[in-house]
Design an enzyme around this catalytic site. Structure first.
Site, PDB file in Angstrom:
ATOM      1  N   HIS A 370     -31.921  71.747  88.886  1.00  0.00           N
ATOM      2  CA  HIS A 370     -30.704  71.707  89.707  1.00  0.00           C
ATOM      3  C   HIS A 370     -29.979  70.366  89.683  1.00  0.00           C
ATOM      4  O   HIS A 370     -29.079  70.150  90.499  1.00  0.00           O
ATOM      5  CB  HIS A 370     -31.032  72.025  91.171  1.00  0.00           C
ATOM      6  CG  HIS A 370     -31.501  73.415  91.408  1.00  0.00           C
ATOM      7  ND1 HIS A 370     -30.647  74.448  91.722  1.00  0.00           N
ATOM      8  CD2 HIS A 370     -32.732  73.954  91.360  1.00  0.00           C
ATOM      9  CE1 HIS A 370     -31.340  75.557  91.881  1.00  0.00           C
ATOM     10  NE2 HIS A 370     -32.618  75.275  91.661  1.00  0.00           N
ATOM     11  N   LYS A 561     -19.606  68.952 101.976  1.00  0.00           N
ATOM     12  CA  LYS A 561     -20.804  68.927 101.144  1.00  0.00           C
ATOM     13  C   LYS A 561     -21.561  67.652 101.490  1.00  0.00           C
ATOM     14  O   LYS A 561     -21.039  66.809 102.224  1.00  0.00           O
ATOM     15  CB  LYS A 561     -20.443  68.937  99.656  1.00  0.00           C
ATOM     16  CG  LYS A 561     -19.344  67.920  99.309  1.00  0.00           C
ATOM     17  CD  LYS A 561     -18.874  68.005  97.858  1.00  0.00           C
ATOM     18  CE  LYS A 561     -17.918  69.139  97.587  1.00  0.00           C
ATOM     19  NZ  LYS A 561     -18.415  70.178  96.729  1.00  0.00           N
ATOM     20  N   ARG A 562     -22.812  67.499 100.971  1.00  0.00           N
ATOM     21  CA  ARG A 562     -23.528  66.251 101.213  1.00  0.00           C
ATOM     22  C   ARG A 562     -22.656  65.068 100.794  1.00  0.00           C
ATOM     23  O   ARG A 562     -21.865  65.174  99.842  1.00  0.00           O
ATOM     24  CB  ARG A 562     -24.852  66.253 100.439  1.00  0.00           C
ATOM     25  CG  ARG A 562     -25.917  67.143 101.057  1.00  0.00           C
ATOM     26  CD  ARG A 562     -26.271  66.728 102.466  1.00  0.00           C
ATOM     27  NE  ARG A 562     -27.072  65.522 102.460  1.00  0.00           N
ATOM     28  CZ  ARG A 562     -28.376  65.488 102.720  1.00  0.00           C
ATOM     29  NH1 ARG A 562     -29.021  66.602 103.035  1.00  0.00           N
ATOM     30  NH2 ARG A 562     -29.048  64.351 102.687  1.00  0.00           N
ATOM     31  N   LYS A 567     -20.186  62.841  94.305  1.00  0.00           N
ATOM     32  CA  LYS A 567     -19.284  63.900  94.785  1.00  0.00           C
ATOM     33  C   LYS A 567     -17.901  63.330  95.126  1.00  0.00           C
ATOM     34  O   LYS A 567     -16.941  64.054  95.320  1.00  0.00           O
ATOM     35  CB  LYS A 567     -19.892  64.609  95.991  1.00  0.00           C
ATOM     36  CG  LYS A 567     -21.188  65.358  95.650  1.00  0.00           C
ATOM     37  CD  LYS A 567     -21.764  66.060  96.859  1.00  0.00           C
ATOM     38  CE  LYS A 567     -23.122  66.699  96.618  1.00  0.00           C
ATOM     39  NZ  LYS A 567     -23.065  68.009  95.947  1.00  0.00           N
ATOM     40  N   THR A 669     -21.717  75.327  94.902  1.00  0.00           N
ATOM     41  CA  THR A 669     -21.685  76.719  95.348  1.00  0.00           C
ATOM     42  C   THR A 669     -20.641  76.906  96.452  1.00  0.00           C
ATOM     43  O   THR A 669     -20.111  78.001  96.607  1.00  0.00           O
ATOM     44  CB  THR A 669     -23.072  77.185  95.854  1.00  0.00           C
ATOM     45  OG1 THR A 669     -23.662  76.135  96.626  1.00  0.00           O
ATOM     46  CG2 THR A 669     -23.984  77.537  94.703  1.00  0.00           C
ATOM     47  N   LYS A 673     -17.502  79.876  97.447  1.00  0.00           N
ATOM     48  CA  LYS A 673     -17.210  80.459  98.765  1.00  0.00           C
ATOM     49  C   LYS A 673     -15.727  80.265  99.102  1.00  0.00           C
ATOM     50  O   LYS A 673     -15.069  81.169  99.622  1.00  0.00           O
ATOM     51  CB  LYS A 673     -18.091  79.791  99.837  1.00  0.00           C
ATOM     52  CG  LYS A 673     -19.581  80.007  99.584  1.00  0.00           C
ATOM     53  CD  LYS A 673     -20.471  79.061 100.391  1.00  0.00           C
ATOM     54  CE  LYS A 673     -21.889  79.086  99.829  1.00  0.00           C
ATOM     55  NZ  LYS A 673     -22.744  77.999 100.353  1.00  0.00           N
TER      56      LYS A 673
HETATM   57  C1  26V Z   1     -34.578  66.158  95.662  1.00  0.00           C
HETATM   58  C2  26V Z   1     -35.337  65.723  96.723  1.00  0.00           C
HETATM   59  C3  26V Z   1     -36.190  64.581  96.521  1.00  0.00           C
HETATM   60  C4  26V Z   1     -37.196  64.375  97.616  1.00  0.00           C
HETATM   61  C5  26V Z   1     -36.642  64.572  98.979  1.00  0.00           C
HETATM   62  C6  26V Z   1     -36.007  65.914  99.156  1.00  0.00           C
HETATM   63  C7  26V Z   1     -35.236  66.359  97.971  1.00  0.00           C
HETATM   64  C8  26V Z   1     -34.418  67.433  98.078  1.00  0.00           C
HETATM   65  C9  26V Z   1     -33.682  67.876  97.002  1.00  0.00           C
HETATM   66  C10 26V Z   1     -33.745  67.239  95.792  1.00  0.00           C
HETATM   67  C11 26V Z   1     -32.967  67.710  94.611  1.00  0.00           C
HETATM   68  C12 26V Z   1     -31.670  68.239  94.994  1.00  0.00           C
HETATM   69  C13 26V Z   1     -30.986  68.910  93.881  1.00  0.00           C
HETATM   70  C14 26V Z   1     -29.843  69.751  94.386  1.00  0.00           C
HETATM   71  O1  26V Z   1     -29.708  70.002  95.561  1.00  0.00           O
HETATM   72  N1  26V Z   1     -29.028  70.209  93.487  1.00  0.00           N
HETATM   73  C15 26V Z   1     -27.893  71.043  93.801  1.00  0.00           C
HETATM   74  O2  26V Z   1     -28.263  72.386  93.538  1.00  0.00           O
HETATM   75  C16 26V Z   1     -27.213  73.307  93.793  1.00  0.00           C
HETATM   76  C17 26V Z   1     -27.770  74.694  93.575  1.00  0.00           C
HETATM   77  O3  26V Z   1     -28.092  74.881  92.241  1.00  0.00           O
HETATM   78  C18 26V Z   1     -26.036  73.007  92.892  1.00  0.00           C
HETATM   79  O4  26V Z   1     -24.990  73.892  93.209  1.00  0.00           O
HETATM   80  C19 26V Z   1     -25.568  71.571  93.096  1.00  0.00           C
HETATM   81  O5  26V Z   1     -24.556  71.270  92.167  1.00  0.00           O
HETATM   82  C20 26V Z   1     -26.733  70.623  92.921  1.00  0.00           C
HETATM   83  O6  26V Z   1     -26.355  69.302  93.260  1.00  0.00           O
END
Ligand code: 26V
Length: 840
Positions: A370, A561-562, A567, A669, A673
């Site tokens: 992702h 978004k975050r 972004k 995503t 929406k």
């Molecule tokens: C990494 C970590 C590292 C440790 C702490 C918690 C944590 C939580 C998440 C992540 C990786 C996040 C990756 C992510 O959210 N990617 C997003 O995924 C969406 C669904 O596929 C996509 O639409 C977004 O473009 C993408 O940024």
């Protein structure tokens, strides 16, 4: 209102079929109010009524839920398991009502809870915020689509007691507060203590009579207690399960220490152990280097695999059948330890031998990536494995030894390649590269939009794509139209259904039939009116909940978004300052009034992201109150962005901001929406936005800025200074910000932002794109004033959003990765009556 009495309640509940509900629905709710809360219906608080309505609904679906599980057990089809550290569920009540087909029967006028508005009851439910952002929300959309498509499946995650933090804004700064969402009992979860899983932590093993045995006394044992949530497919036929694990400790926990007299030490250990599922990690980009997160991942993997394999063994004799009966999808690398854990079970417990175990493991598991951000690719210290799961480390090292031997055979004499591909990173402290483990140990690696899958293959892990070309594939993300259109935007949903029927709800490609209506004047009028009503509703909600006033005829321009540098919320606010500057220089300039909505959380440790929030708020404070801009430009930062806020705002939006530096947003995503809800997108050629523009036609889109190739090519020579020196508006905006115009009493607070943009190379290339962004916004404003042109483009966007249903995505996963097919569930008519009777 008549006073309910117990006799009346029990007499009336026998007519509780799912299809005919109005009269009895009220009695079921009243009964729960009385027996669960000891209150009369007219005295129920919103929270009590929410619990009572939810429990009544849960009673109704219980039989269908059990029937789904029994049918799937009997038919023994291939099952799909979605393993994810995050499920960003939001609220459940309305969604389950809609998917059960009860939306128009249980609420207003039927419940006779006249002292409360239905909306108050709905809002008494807290969001289940068990995720950070896109990855977690995608998991929630996917399990809903899996149920709607009747695919036998289960989601596995963790039952965090604290979800993503609550954000408030004080003096423009983000403040984080704990989200104790389980303070009240959650009617949507059912604890299943009888299906508890045992997890061993820190076990050392030794060979004994040719078998591997845990060394006595060397282990701590934890319990994984399942909490099940129904996942109701649209139409209410299939009800699958989302199983979230909570941690518990066995009664004999740390008995060794206990008996040796350290009573307090034993209790402290127990408390520490029971914190494992306490809180969701709030960082969505950089790895929080913490052992607790590692243990959470290990806990999810071991509990879920034990459960999955137990179910498999119940219906299947032969391990050989594992890949024919079980597909396990790893949502990012977070559950990638599953590769080693599945090998452990097959080798150590099933005694299958390495080769056979490996074939079954690779055949069963699949991995979704992702992110392209290198800092977000997980790497865990070898030391963590040694402490928590030494056997998994041994297995991982053996996987690596065999894999590198294979690489050496394919690409002899290439030590640099070997070190790039190794599962172990050896620079300083040794780490396990979880993405490498996930690619090597699964039969499928997919990205989440075409460009992302291509970049993954050609740039990020190209060695692996060369080694296993057939494993790599793309699955463009999607979102569920039930939550994001039918439920969030009932007016637009009705307009669509009146025009083309309701088949779109389960086949979103049907929306194509709206395309000809873009030329129909009356339809355009209705469409615009629907949008205007949604905007008005949002304004009323905002004013009553926060006191903030917004002009409902202004352009609603949204970036939600975050908060992250890639972004580029910073690009958005820079443009707002450009517009403000124009007004300062030429107060009689004309353009349509605009409201810029921002919402999103910054990771608590991400200092620059938090400073960007402060800048947005300070710019808003000045612009909203300066007579030159007031009423024409407005900036609104909506605190505590979550699923429920998205459901309110997205239907009311005119413009969707998707402005990441090209090549950095894997998919996005929320972009989808917004498109379904009739917003026009201003965006870069990144993630799924590219595919959205292809579907809608670029003429109905506002694309701007560098492409991913241009970003990569220009990196070596890119100079933000050049833009500052040569672009008048860019310089004026930056000068205004860094002159202290927006922070008169807080000198120097935006210095870190100035340094990022002008001293440290502007890694995300804000200044490269600012002028084309501003020009594109100019064009957007002109088209907005032509109501017909705007409505035409917006309708065509809705009409061509069909591809972005998660039903389409899941159908592709099912046929191309999982080889899974639907298992239709037949329900007897009117079984609902028995549902309720059975309890009396
Ligand atoms: C990494 C970590 C590292 C440790 C702490 C918690 C944590 C939580 C998440 C992540 C990786 C996040 C990756 C992510 O959210 N990617 C997003 O995924 C969406 C669904 O596929 C996509 O639409 C977004 O473009 C993408 O940024």
């Amino acid at each position: 209102m008549t006073k309910p009495d117990a006799t009346q309640a029990t007499q009336s509940v026998d007519d509780g079929s799912l299809e005919r509900t109005s009269g009895s629905g009220r009695m079921e709710v009243n009964r729960h109010l009385m027996f669960d809360h000891l209150v009369l219906p007219e005295e129920g608080s919103p929270r009590e009524c929410f619990e009572a309505v939810s429990r009544a609904l849960r009673d109704r679906l219980a039989r269908r839920w059990m029937h789904t599980q029994r049918t799937q057990d009997r038919e023994n089809p291939k099952r799909v398991y979605y393993l994810s550290m995050e499920f960003l569920i939001g609220r459940t009540l309305t969604n389950n009502m809609i998917n059960l087909g009860l939306d128009s029967t249980l609420h207003d006028g039927h419940l006779h809870l006249e002292h409360l508005a239905w909306q108050d009851i709905v809002e008494a439910e807290p969001d289940a915020g068990l995720g950070n952002g896109g990855l977690g929300r995608l998991a929630a959309c996917f399990i809903e689509s899996l149920a709607t498509l009747q695919i036998p499946s289960m989601g596995y995650g963790l039952r965090y007691e604290y979800g993503i933090f609550r954000q408030s804004i004080e003096n423009g700064f983000q403040i984080e507060q704990p989200d104790h969402w389980l303070r009240n009992p959650d009617p949507w979860e059912i604890a299943r203590p009888r299906e508890t899983a045992m997890v061993s932590v820190g076990c050392q093993f030794e060979w004994h009579d040719g078998k591997l045995r845990a060394v006595p006394g060397g282990c701590t044992h934890l319990l994984g207690v399942p909490y099940d949530r129904p996942v109701v497919g649209y139409g209410g036929q299939t009800i699958n399960t989302l199983r979230l694990w909570g941690v518990g400790t066995p009664d004999y926990f740390d008995f060794g220490e206990f008996s040796s007299g350290d009573f307090v030490g034993a209790i402290v250990d127990r408390v520490v152990a029971e914190s494992i599922t306490r809180v969701l990690y709030p960082d969505d980009s950089t790895r929080a280097g913490q052992a607790l997160r590692f243990v959470q991942e290990y806990f999810l993997v071991t509990c879920s695999l034990a459960d999955i394999l137990h179910r498999f063994r119940h219906s299947n004799e032969d391990w050989e059948q594992l890949p024919e009966k079980v597909a396990i999808q790893l949502n990012d690398t977070h559950p990638a330890m599953a590769v080693a854990e599945l090998m452990r079970v097959l080798v150590d417990e099933a005694n299958l031998g390495w080769k056979k175990a490996w074939e079954l493991t690779v055949g069963t598991l699949a991995y979704t990536n992702h992110t392209l951000l290198p800092e977000a690719l997980e790497k865990w210290p070898v030391q963590f494995f040694k402490m928590v799961c030494p056997r998994l480390l041994e297995i991982t090292l053996e996987i690596n030894r065999r894999f590198l031997a294979e690489v050496e055979t394919r690409f002899p004499n290439d030590p640099v390649r070997l070190s790039r591909m190794s599962l172990i990173e050896d620079a300083g402290e040794q780490h396990i590269r979880m993405a490498n483990l996930a690619i090597v140990g699964t039969h499928s690696t997919n990205g989440v939009a075409q460009i992302h899958s291509d970049l993954l293959r050609t740039r990020v892990v190209s060695d692996f794509a060369e080694m296993f070309p057939h494993r790599f594939n793309n699955k463009t993300n999607g979102v569920t139209p039930r939550r994001w259109l039918l439920s969030a935007n009932p007016d637009l949903a009705s307009l669509i259904t009146e025009s083309i029927g309701d088949a779109w709800i389960v086949d979103l490609s049907e929306l194509r039939r709206l395309a000809p209506l873009a030329e129909d004047t009356a339809f355009r009028q209705d469409f615009l009116q629907t949008k205007q009503n949604a905007k008005q509703r949002f304004c009323t909600w905002l004013e009553t909940t926060t006191g903030q006033q917004v002009n409902p005829t202004s352009i609603f321009d949204c970036q939600v978004k975050r908060i992250h540098e890639y972004k580029r919320q910073l690009l958005n606010i820079l443009h707002v300052v450009v517009l403000y500057q124009r007004l300062r220089e030429n107060p009689s300039a004309t353009f349509p009034p605009r409201t810029f909505f921002f919402a999103g959380k910054a990771a608590p440790a991400y200092r620059l992201a938090k400073r960007i929030i402060k800048l947005i708020n300070n710019v808003g404070q000045v612009i909203n109150n300066d007579p030159v801009s007031a009423g024409r430009l407005q900036v609104v930062f909506l605190p505590n962005y979550n699923v429920s806020l998205a459901e309110r705002l997205i239907p009311a939006s005119d413009v969707s901001e998707q402005i990441s530096t090209a090549g950095y947003e894997a998919s996005g995503t929320s972009n989808m929406k917004f498109m379904m809800n009739g917003a026009l997108t201003i965006g870069t050629r990144d993630g799924a936005t590219i595919e959205m523009a292809q579907e809608a036609g670029e003429e109905n889109f506002f694309l701007f800025g560098l492409t991913a190739e241009q970003v990569a090519e220009s990196r070596p020579w890119y100079s933000p200074r050049w833009h500052y020196d040569n672009e008048l508006e860019t310089r004026a905006a930056l000068d205004l910000i860094f002159s202290g115009h927006f922070n008169r009493d807080e000198p120097g607070i935006f210095e870190p932002i100035r340094e990022t943009l002008l001293e440290q190379g502007d890694f995300y290339m804000h200044l490269a794109d600012l002028s084309s962004y501003a020009a594109t916004h100019q064009r957007l404003g002109e088209i907005y004033t032509d109501k017909d042109a705007w409505a035409r483009a917006a309708i065509l966007n809705v009409a061509h959003s069909g591809k972005f249903s998660s039903d389409r995505t899941i159908a592709e996963y099912a046929s191309e990765i999982w080889n899974a097919v639907p298992c239709p569930i037949a329900h007897e008519l009117k079984e609902g009556a028995n549902d309720v009777k059975a309890q009396d």
